[in-house]
Design an enzyme around this catalytic site. Structure first.
Site, PDB file in Angstrom:
ATOM      1  CB  SER A 102      -0.903  -0.012   1.224  1.00 20.53           C
ATOM      2  OG  SER A 102      -1.673   1.143   1.227  1.00 20.53           O
ATOM      3  N   GLY A 103       0.617   2.143  -0.923  1.00 20.30           N
ATOM      4  CA  GLY A 103       1.361   3.399  -0.996  1.00 20.30           C
ATOM      5  C   GLY A 103       2.612   3.306  -1.853  1.00 20.30           C
ATOM      6  CB  THR A 107      -3.505   3.953  -7.744  1.00 20.36           C
ATOM      7  OG1 THR A 107      -4.007   2.873  -6.964  1.00 20.36           O
ATOM      8  CG2 THR A 107      -4.655   4.680  -8.387  1.00 20.36           C
ATOM      9  CG  ASN A 154      -1.702   5.536  -0.541  1.00 21.50           C
ATOM     10  OD1 ASN A 154      -1.641   6.756  -0.672  1.00 21.50           O
ATOM     11  ND2 ASN A 154      -1.856   4.697  -1.564  1.00 21.50           N
ATOM     12  CB  SER A 157      -5.151   3.590   0.635  1.00 22.30           C
ATOM     13  OG  SER A 157      -4.931   2.215   0.538  1.00 22.30           O
ATOM     14  CB  SER A 158      -6.782   1.196  -4.332  1.00 22.35           C
ATOM     15  OG  SER A 158      -5.965   2.025  -5.122  1.00 22.35           O
ATOM     16  N   GLY A 385      -2.686  -2.915  -2.183  1.00 24.83           N
ATOM     17  CA  GLY A 385      -1.405  -3.526  -1.851  1.00 24.83           C
ATOM     18  C   GLY A 385      -1.422  -4.207  -0.499  1.00 24.83           C
ATOM     19  CD  GLU A 387      -4.522  -2.497   3.621  1.00 25.04           C
ATOM     20  OE1 GLU A 387      -4.182  -1.464   3.030  1.00 25.04           O
ATOM     21  OE2 GLU A 387      -5.700  -2.779   3.872  1.00 25.04           O
TER      22      GLU A 387
HETATM   23  N1  LIG Z   1       5.105   8.175 -10.135  1.00 23.59           N
HETATM   24  C1  LIG Z   1       4.756   8.960  -9.117  1.00 23.59           C
HETATM   25  N2  LIG Z   1       5.016  10.281  -9.193  1.00 23.59           N
HETATM   26  C2  LIG Z   1       4.670  11.079  -8.195  1.00 23.59           C
HETATM   27  N3  LIG Z   1       4.056  10.670  -7.075  1.00 23.59           N
HETATM   28  C3  LIG Z   1       3.779   9.368  -6.932  1.00 23.59           C
HETATM   29  C4  LIG Z   1       4.103   8.446  -7.956  1.00 23.59           C
HETATM   30  N4  LIG Z   1       3.702   7.235  -7.554  1.00 23.59           N
HETATM   31  C5  LIG Z   1       3.139   7.402  -6.352  1.00 23.59           C
HETATM   32  N5  LIG Z   1       3.176   8.672  -5.964  1.00 23.59           N
HETATM   33  C6  LIG Z   1       2.681   9.246  -4.703  1.00 23.59           C
HETATM   34  O1  LIG Z   1       2.404   8.181  -3.817  1.00 23.59           O
HETATM   35  C7  LIG Z   1       1.048   8.169  -3.414  1.00 23.59           C
HETATM   36  C8  LIG Z   1       0.566   6.748  -3.264  1.00 23.59           C
HETATM   37  O2  LIG Z   1       0.564   6.111  -4.497  1.00 23.59           O
HETATM   38  P1  LIG Z   1      -0.602   5.133  -4.942  1.00 23.59           P
HETATM   39  O3  LIG Z   1      -1.908   5.646  -4.493  1.00 23.59           O
HETATM   40  O4  LIG Z   1      -0.405   4.893  -6.355  1.00 23.59           O
HETATM   41  O5  LIG Z   1      -0.241   3.863  -4.127  1.00 23.59           O
HETATM   42  P2  LIG Z   1      -0.875   2.413  -4.244  1.00 23.59           P
HETATM   43  O6  LIG Z   1       0.266   1.506  -4.478  1.00 23.59           O
HETATM   44  O7  LIG Z   1      -1.961   2.418  -5.213  1.00 23.59           O
HETATM   45  O8  LIG Z   1      -1.429   2.156  -2.798  1.00 23.59           O
HETATM   46  P3  LIG Z   1      -2.718   1.359  -2.316  1.00 23.59           P
HETATM   47  O9  LIG Z   1      -2.378  -0.069  -2.344  1.00 23.59           O
HETATM   48  O10 LIG Z   1      -2.918   1.857  -0.973  1.00 23.59           O
HETATM   49  O11 LIG Z   1      -3.804   1.738  -3.222  1.00 23.59           O
HETATM   50  C9  LIG Z   1       0.326   8.950  -4.476  1.00 23.59           C
HETATM   51  O12 LIG Z   1      -0.837   9.541  -3.970  1.00 23.59           O
HETATM   52  C10 LIG Z   1       1.374   9.965  -4.900  1.00 23.59           C
HETATM   53  O13 LIG Z   1       1.360  11.039  -3.978  1.00 23.59           O
HETATM   54 MG   LIG Z   2      -3.907   2.186  -5.146  1.00 27.66          MG
END
Ligand SMILES: Nc1ncnc2c1ncn2[C@@H]1O[C@H](COP(=O)(O)OP(=O)(O)OP(=O)(O)O)[C@@H](O)[C@H]1O
Ligand SMILES: [Mg+2]
Length: 1017
Positions: A102-103, A107, A154, A157-158, A385, A387
């Site tokens: 997660s994070g 996404t 996060n 977070s999805s 992800g 968690e």
């Molecule tokens: N390529 C990137 N460029 C800039 N910021 C990023 C990038 N990837 C992630 N982030 C930052 O990290 C945060 C978390 O990323 P994201 O929501 O994609 O995580 P996730 O893996 O989908 O988590 P979860 O499993 O909780 O959904 C985003 O809101 C953003 O602020």
């Molecule tokens: Mg996500």
């Protein structure tokens, strides 16, 4: 191959020594230098930068579009492009699996991929494809508003899994898509841990909706007024801009053509849930009461249900037992459970309804793409992800199980199958150990023995008897020997687990302690029938649609629905199955720190992730193994140009032999192994070198191909032109032949015809024969003239010629002009006409000697009229050169003759008179009336003689005027000659008539034609 400055190595396979330490060093070095992407072969490792990166603009899109992975610095665009390329070139379905905790940035990665695909497709600018792309991109903001939440891991977070298929047409343009959603973490609707929020949608509505909208929904702007959104005490978060997000969601709803009604339902349901969270119950000793009745009115209004029905559904249950229908009042706890279940169910159904609507908007139009859409699609998987929270419940259990399944997929495809392939191909191979998490997957999902199965068995028992504690006991009993399962009962010394409450699973990514409380309820996921009926009876059609099972009658016995755990397991197994069937590409996301900091690189945290993701093993397999493999035929096809023995075709053995020739010649033999059907190349360097060699030769080959091709094209064109010429010629010949045949047909009897075919209408000639036809017509006219003339003795031809000339001047103008008699010409040379003919002949000879003319063409006695209005008897002598006036006795030339070529014209009348005017230059015309002893009409003859001589001399026609009143010029004066018949004169003569001249004819005036008198009236 493009050259680019790399920090560390862009592909971990290129590390000198492969171990965790070196891996970490390279990863950290690159992260600190802003290089967030690094490859392991074709797997892309991505470290969350936690800052806006300037690497996703159009310039970068152009840089990666259509290029090979190794041509550019590592980038997620290259993975998206590779996936798109495989899909497009090989017609294979592909998928991009994005994993990480997660994070870690899954996404974000999925959105970057989607944007890249949108940017490189639809070169033709088709409207429908543009719309599909728009919907695909914009659906994200809606799904994130309703399916994402701030967690302690996060801020965005999805809280649901998303698998999106994008369908492409044969050109590689997206034509539609489909989203599969997986288990929404609905418990969040009613409960949030400290520091966490409910789904974004609640806060967006409260923060950003207009005052009027909130008033309509009976809401205040303060999240602290609502129990369901205030528990985490984190309504406001710096990184989240609810106002902007709300605006974006509404704009996306409009783009996706959500109707006004649908949007209205959406926000009414969200508001109703907020109000529902504030409903409390009391038992006054007698009856269960709702504490704040006003909120019931509001909820009923928002859900468009009857408030009495809502109250009773919240406070009691209707039970059908043995045919009787009874009401059973809830206990306070039951009422609270029901309320929460209703809130969760309504939100979950709302989410499902949203996904359905998005799917409808992006569904592939089967009418247009019925044949080819299925075979080409890219699936993008972005799921919650792995968690670990302070308190982990059923949802975390499911989420982490899901991540186990994806890890298993990765192991299967990248680690296991790869090694199996070496065995299959007969390649010598030292097996590389990796942790296979199949054992953990089994712990959760195995039939009969797995946790999900144990839970289901427990859930089937009657609710009162089975408790979560009992479930834990059963699990302990059945799983006590499993290495990845433990609990306080099994490990009494471990104080980190609560007695009779916690159990622990050693996941591939770490230990997670789950609190069993609520597991059974969440697994059963009961929503009382009363609520289903209540919602089904809503006046809001959208809500009704969300609860179709509410239509069942109370007494209807229904099968127990599958539990939430089983549903989730089935959906995961189907997902994995689906992914197996596609060519996978991986993005492995890593979270660099817990602080969301762009600079901190928490070595321990990262090391942990690298370890459990099996990345080092991945590199080892890749490196110890082979960076590249390819079927012999394909390999040979790609690289045959780099050896003269294989170019253009290898003919001295199999494809494998050909490949060996290339590799030996290039001295790469040590770096490759030859399998049964494939060549395996150990280091990417060899591959790069091969590519470089190929690239060096390509321009030459391109030139050669171009040369050959141009030659071929030119030859084809030449052949085509030749064929065309032949065809044109044949066509012309045919047309000519047809024309000539037609002419022949028409003129075949012309010789026998009276007019020798003069009346025959010539067929229209083809263009190519127009000139020839003109010549043919000339021939024909000559022939006809010859045919006509051949009936006449040759001696008569000169006379005939004169007659024809006269006719062409006088035809239809003067009815008679002596055509039927013989034209003798020099009438005065014989005694018949002239008694003094010898004198005449002598005089003419003298004249001939002095004037050098050829011969006399015509002579006649005439009466002349001059400018002094005097008449005089004279002789007109016409030679081949000139016209002379001679005196009528001695025949002496009176004056210089007038050259025939100097005549400007002649005039005669249309009657039978013998008047002729010779128009001369200088304004002094010769006006005469011819005489003849035989009273013949000689006007035609003199006209023919003059015209013919004139044409001989000048090549043009002498102008001949035929008029009743003849105009002439005498002494420079214009005069008119009027013709009158009168008894006053005995022979034709002239008389002045004022300014004009009267030409007088005797009343018995006649000329003889065909031996008969012809008398002019
Ligand atoms: N390529 C990137 N460029 C800039 N910021 C990023 C990038 N990837 C992630 N982030 C930052 O990290 C945060 C978390 O990323 P994201 O929501 O994609 O995580 P996730 O893996 O989908 O988590 P979860 O499993 O909780 O959904 C985003 O809101 C953003 O602020
Ligand atoms: Mg996500």
């Amino acid at each position: 191959m493009a050259t680019h400055r790399e920090v560390g190595v862009g592909d971990f396979v290129l590390l000198d020594k492969i171990d965790l330490e070196n891996f970490m060093k390279n990863l950290e070095l690159r992260f600190k230098n802003g290089k967030i992407y690094t490859y392991i072969g074709e797997v892309c490792v991505s470290v969350n930068p936690y800052k806006t990166m300037n690497i996703y603009d159009q310039k970068h899109v152009d840089q990666y579009k259509g290029r090979e992975l190794f041509e550019n610095p590592p980038h997620i665009f290259a993975i998206a492009d590779a996936s798109h390329k495989v899909m497009q070139q090989q017609g294979k379905d592909t998928c991009i699996v994005i994993s990480g905790e997660s994070g870690a940035g899954k996404t974000e990665a999925s959105k970057i991929i989607m944007k890249y695909i949108a940017a490189v497709t639809n070169k033709d600018g088709q409207k429908e494809i543009e719309r599909v792309k728009n919907v695909l991109l914009q659906s994200n903001s809606i799904l994130e508003a309703f399916g994402n939440a701030k967690t302690n891991r996060n801020d965005n977070s999805s809280r649901f899994g998303k698998y999106m298929d994008i369908h492409f047409d044969f050109k590689g343009d997206p034509i539609g898509g489909h989203i599969n959603k997986y288990l929404l973490e609905k418990s969040r609707v009613i409960y949030q841990q400290a520091g966490e929020r409910n789904f974004h949608s609640f806060y967006q509505l409260l923060t950003a909706a207009s005052d009027e909208h909130l008033r309509k929904l009976h809401l205040s702007r303060n999240p602290d007024d609502y129990f369901f959104v205030k528990q985490g005490k984190a309504a406001r978060v710096d990184t989240i801009n609810d106002k902007n997000d709300f605006r974006e969601v509404n704009s996306s709803l409009n783009t996706l053509q959500f109707s006004k009604d649908a949007q209205d339902t959406l926000w009414r349901v969200v508001a109703a849930i907020l109000h529902l969270g504030n409903v409390e119950f009391v038992n006054d000793g007698e009856k269960l009461q709702i504490k704040n009745k006003k909120s019931i009115d509001v909820i009923a209004e928002l859900l468009q249900v009857k408030k009495e029905e809502l109250s009773s559904a919240l406070c009691e249950r209707v039970i059908a037992a043995r045919g009787d229908i009874m009401r059973k009042e809830h206990t306070e706890a039951e009422a609270c459970y029901g309320r929460d279940a209703l809130a969760k169910a309504v939100y979950e159904r709302l989410f499902g309804w949203l996904v359905d609507k998005i799917n409808a908007a992006i569904a592939v139009d089967e009418k247009n793409y019925s044949k080819n859409y299925k075979s080409s699609l890219i699936g993008v998987l972005d799921i919650y992800g792995f968690e670990i929270f302070d308190n982990n419940s059923f949802e975390q259990f499911c989420i982490n199980y899901c991540n186990e399944k994806l890890q298993q997929l990765f192991i299967e495809l990248v680690l296991k199958q790869e090694q199996e392939e070496y065995n299959r191909e007969g390649i010598e191979w030292q097996n590389i150990d990796f942790f296979n998490n199949q054992i953990i997957c089994d712990l959760v999902e195995a039939p009969h023995k797995g946790i999900l199965s144990i839970m289901d068995d427990a859930s089937k028992m009657t609710a009162e008897k089975v408790t979560d504690e009992l479930l834990l006991e059963t699990m302990d009993k059945q799983l006590k020997t499993h290495h990845h399962y433990t609990s306080r009962q099994l490990k009494p010394a471990d104080k980190n687990m609560k007695h009779k409450v916690d159990f622990r699973i050693t996941h591939y990514a770490g230990d997670v302690t789950y609190c069993v409380v609520g597991f059974l309820d969440k697994n059963k996921d009961t929503l009382f029938q009363d609520f289903k009926r209540l919602m089904y009876n809503s006046r809001d059609e959208n809500l009704k649609e969300m609860f179709p099972e509410g239509s069942q009658h109370i007494s209807e016995i229904t099968k127990r629905p599958p539990t939430a755990g089983t549903l989730f397991k089935n959906s995961m197994q189907a997902l994995v199955q689906n992914l197996y069937s596609k060519e996978p590409h991986y993005v492995r996301c890593i979270k660099p720190n817990e602080l969301k900091s762009p600079s901190a690189f928490d070595e321990e945290r990262v090391k942990h992730q690298v370890s459990y993701l099996g990345l080092v093993e991945n590199v080892r397999v890749r490196r110890a193994g082979f960076a590249y493999r390819q079927r012999y035929d394909r390999f040979l096809k790609r690289y045959k140009m780099i050896s003269q023995f294989t170019w253009p075709n290898f003919r001295s053995g199999s494809d494998k032999d050909g490949v060996k020739v290339i590799m030996d010649e290039r001295k790469f033999a040590d770096d490759v192994k030859y399998g049964k059907t494939k060549i395996f190349i150990r280091s990417p360097r060899t591959l790069f070198a091969l590519e470089a060699a190929r690239n060096e030769l390509i321009p030459g080959i391109v030139t050669l191909i171009q040369k050959t091709w141009r030659g071929y094209v030119a030859r084809q064109q030449y052949k085509r032109m030749r064929a065309l010429m032949t065809m044109i010629q044949a066509y012309r010949l045919k047309k000519m032949r047809t024309y000539i045949n037609a002419l022949q047909g028409k003129f075949v009897h012309a010789r026998k015809a009276k007019d020798f075919g003069k009346g025959i209408i010539w067929p229209a000639p083809p263009v190519s024969l127009q000139k020839t036809t003109r010549v043919l017509k000339q021939f024909y006219n000559r022939w006809r003239a010859f045919m006509i003339l051949s009936r006449i003795p040759r001696a008569e031809w000169p006379e005939m010629k004169l007659k024809v000339v006269a006719a062409s001047a006088l035809l239809n103008k003067r009815p008679r002009y002596g055509l039927s008699r013989r034209w003798e010409g020099n009438y005065l040379a014989t005694h018949g006409e002239n008694n003094n003919y010898t004198t005449f002949n002598d005089a003419v000879n003298n004249l001939k000697n002095s004037q050098h003319f050829g011969k006399v063409l015509f002579s006649a006695f005439v009466t002349k009229f001059n400018k002094f209005n005097k008449c005089a008897e004279r002789v007109v002598l016409v030679t081949d050169q000139a016209v002379y006036k001679l005196d009528s006795l001695k025949f002496r030339n009176m004056k210089e003759g007038t050259g025939i070529k100097d005549l400007t014209g002649i005039s005669v009348s249309p009657g039978q008179d013998q008047l002729i005017v010779f128009h001369c230059l200088g304004g002094n015309d010769l006006v005469v009336s011819l005489h003849s002893v035989r009273q013949e009409d000689r006007i035609g003859e003199i006209v023919g003689v003059l015209c013919n001589a004139y044409f001989q001399l000048k090549g043009t026609d002498l102008p001949v005027t035929v008029n009743k009143t003849i105009s002439c010029s005498l002494g420079g004066k214009k005069r008119l000659i009027n013709i009158n018949v009168t008894s006053e004169v005995q022979s034709a003569t002239f008389k002045k008539d004022g300014g004009n001249i009267s030409y007088l004819l005797p009343s018995n005036f006649a000329v003889i034609e065909n031996g008969r008198d012809y008398i002019k009236q």
